[in-house]
Design a protein around this motif. Structure first.
Motif, short mmCIF file in Angstrom:
data_model
loop_
_atom_site.label_atom_id
_atom_site.label_comp_id
_atom_site.label_asym_id
_atom_site.label_seq_id
_atom_site.Cartn_x
_atom_site.Cartn_y
_atom_site.Cartn_z
N MET A 1 0.82 -1.21 0.00
CA MET A 1 0.00 0.00 0.00
C MET A 1 0.86 1.27 0.00
O MET A 1 0.70 2.16 -0.81
N ILE A 2 1.79 1.32 0.97
CA ILE A 2 2.66 2.50 1.06
C ILE A 2 3.52 2.62 -0.20
O ILE A 2 3.74 3.72 -0.71
N ALA A 3 4.00 1.48 -0.70
CA ALA A 3 4.83 1.51 -1.91
C ALA A 3 4.04 2.06 -3.09
O ALA A 3 4.58 2.82 -3.90
N ASN A 4 2.77 1.71 -3.20
CA ASN A 4 1.94 2.21 -4.29
C ASN A 4 1.64 3.70 -4.13
O ASN A 4 1.55 4.43 -5.12
N LEU A 5 1.50 4.15 -2.90
CA LEU A 5 1.34 5.58 -2.66
C LEU A 5 2.60 6.34 -3.08
O LEU A 5 2.52 7.43 -3.67
N ARG A 6 3.74 5.74 -2.78
CA ARG A 6 5.02 6.35 -3.18
C ARG A 6 5.11 6.41 -4.71
O ARG A 6 5.56 7.41 -5.28
N LEU A 7 4.69 5.33 -5.35
CA LEU A 7 4.66 5.30 -6.82
C LEU A 7 3.78 6.41 -7.36
O LEU A 7 4.17 7.15 -8.27
N GLY A 8 2.57 6.54 -6.79
CA GLY A 8 1.64 7.58 -7.26
C GLY A 8 2.19 8.97 -7.07
O GLY A 8 2.05 9.83 -7.95
N TYR A 9 2.84 9.21 -5.93
CA TYR A 9 3.42 10.52 -5.66
C TYR A 9 4.50 10.87 -6.68
O TYR A 9 4.53 11.99 -7.22
N GLU A 188 16.80 -10.81 -16.62
CA GLU A 188 15.68 -10.78 -17.56
C GLU A 188 14.55 -9.86 -17.10
O GLU A 188 13.44 -9.95 -17.61
N GLU A 189 14.81 -8.99 -16.15
CA GLU A 189 13.76 -8.12 -15.64
C GLU A 189 13.27 -7.17 -16.73
O GLU A 189 14.06 -6.43 -17.32
N PRO A 190 11.95 -7.15 -17.03
CA PRO A 190 11.43 -6.23 -18.04
C PRO A 190 11.65 -4.77 -17.63
O PRO A 190 11.69 -4.44 -16.43
N GLY A 191 11.77 -3.91 -18.63
CA GLY A 191 12.04 -2.51 -18.36
C GLY A 191 10.97 -1.85 -17.52
O GLY A 191 11.26 -1.07 -16.60
N LEU A 192 9.68 -2.14 -17.81
CA LEU A 192 8.60 -1.54 -17.03
C LEU A 192 8.65 -2.01 -15.58
O LEU A 192 8.45 -1.21 -14.65
N ALA A 193 8.93 -3.29 -15.37
CA ALA A 193 9.01 -3.82 -14.01
C ALA A 193 10.12 -3.14 -13.23
O ALA A 193 9.97 -2.81 -12.04
N HIS A 194 11.25 -2.90 -13.90
CA HIS A 194 12.36 -2.23 -13.22
C HIS A 194 11.99 -0.79 -12.89
O HIS A 194 12.28 -0.30 -11.78
N ALA A 195 11.36 -0.09 -13.83
CA ALA A 195 10.96 1.30 -13.57
C ALA A 195 10.00 1.37 -12.39
O ALA A 195 10.13 2.25 -11.52
N LEU A 196 9.03 0.47 -12.33
CA LEU A 196 8.08 0.47 -11.22
C LEU A 196 8.78 0.14 -9.90
O LEU A 196 8.45 0.69 -8.85
N ARG A 197 9.75 -0.75 -9.95
CA ARG A 197 10.50 -1.09 -8.73
C ARG A 197 11.25 0.12 -8.20
O ARG A 197 11.29 0.35 -6.97
N VAL A 198 11.83 0.90 -9.10
CA VAL A 198 12.55 2.11 -8.67
C VAL A 198 11.57 3.12 -8.09
O VAL A 198 11.82 3.71 -7.03
N LEU A 199 10.44 3.31 -8.77
CA LEU A 199 9.48 4.32 -8.33
C LEU A 199 8.79 3.95 -7.01
O LEU A 199 8.34 4.83 -6.28
N ARG A 200 8.73 2.67 -6.71
CA ARG A 200 8.12 2.23 -5.45
C ARG A 200 9.12 2.16 -4.30
O ARG A 200 8.74 1.99 -3.15
N ARG A 201 10.40 2.32 -4.62
CA ARG A 201 11.44 2.12 -3.61
C ARG A 201 11.38 3.19 -2.53
O ARG A 201 11.19 4.38 -2.81
N ARG A 202 11.60 2.77 -1.32
CA ARG A 202 11.58 3.69 -0.19
C ARG A 202 12.84 4.53 -0.15
O ARG A 202 13.95 4.03 -0.36
N GLY A 203 12.69 5.81 0.16
CA GLY A 203 13.82 6.67 0.45
C GLY A 203 14.63 7.09 -0.77
O GLY A 203 14.23 6.89 -1.91
N ARG A 204 15.77 7.65 -0.48
CA ARG A 204 16.67 8.16 -1.50
C ARG A 204 17.88 7.25 -1.62
O ARG A 204 18.15 6.44 -0.74
N PHE A 205 18.61 7.43 -2.70
CA PHE A 205 19.82 6.64 -2.89
C PHE A 205 20.88 7.50 -3.57
O PHE A 205 20.57 8.40 -4.36
#
Length: 238
Positions: A1-9, A188-205
């Motif tokens: 839930m929180i990860a999806n909110l982060r994605l939306g933001y 073999e991670e698809p590009g969209l899956a990787h983009a969503l993983r980055v956008l859902r990631r907590r915090g900064r890097f």
């Protein structure tokens, strides 16, 4: 839930930044002035997705080809924001939602390394881009790595520097994601899956760009020697 909110933001922030960047870029183009806005917009996108870019060293300001190790599409955002560079990137990146389109803003040259019939045409396009005086970045590993092992450098496209246009230098870059090495786009991670993983990631890097000592490609002794010298500099900077 929180990860999806982060994605939306983050998606919302991108959608807010986009019209302003396009408007300012169009205005500069209308006035026939060199536009700084693709560079600034891509730097802003890097910030929105969580990257905090640290630049060590001084990038050459023109007539330069950067040769960098490659971890993910975030590399393009970070290097473009720091240097204003255009890119040579694998053709698959063009099809990644949003990311592919962002690449076109900065005049990315998409190549298909497996298509040997197109190598000559791709070298000609790259040579023409270098001749414009805008910095150009290549990822000579030919794919993304895991951030711990530097892959062999492929020298085919470096034929554009053999011989190099007058006054062009090569500057190696070492990219490091530090504790966020899990963001490397490998396997073999698809590009969209990787983009969503980055956008859902907590915090900064942290993304560290080490701008290494430039060298004259004409003195290196051909494309394979250019690749070897740049790779050795990146390894030594690790």
């Amino acid at each position: 839930m929180i990860a999806n909110l982060r994605l939306g933001y983050r998606v919302a922030a991108l959608l807010v930044a986009l019209p302003g960047g396009l408007l300012l870029h169009g205005l500069w183009r209308l006035l026939r002035r060199p536009s700084p806005w693709p560079r600034r917009f891509l730097a802003a996108v890097a910030h929105i997705v969580g990257a905090r870019v640290r630049v060590l060293g001084t990038p050459c300001a023109g007539n330069v080809v950067f040769l960098s190790n490659h971890l993910s599409w975030i590399d393009i955002l970070a290097i473009a924001g720091a240097t204003g560079s255009a890119f040579v990137a694998k053709g698959e990146l063009r099809g990644v939602p949003l990311v592919g389109w962002l690449c076109t803003l900065n005049r990315t040259i998409f190549v298909t390394r497996e298509d040997r019939l197109q190598v000559t045409a791709q070298i000609d396009r790259l040579r023409a881009a270098i001749a414009t005086g805008q910095p150009v970045t290549l990822f000579p590993e030919g794919t993304t790595g895991d951030g711990t092992t530097l892959l062999p450098f492929k020298a085919a496209l470096l034929a554009a520097l053999d011989p190099p246009p007058p006054g062009v230098v090569v500057q190696p870059i070492r990219l490091d994601y530090g504790e966020a090495a899990d963001l490397a786009w490998v396997g073999e991670e698809p590009g969209l899956a990787h983009a969503l993983r980055v956008l859902r990631r907590r915090g900064r890097f942290a993304v560290t760009l080490r701008l290494l000592t430039p060298f004259d490609p004409a003195a290196a002794g051909g494309r394979k020697a250019i690749a070897a010298q740049a790779r050795a500099a990146i390894v030594d900077a690790g």
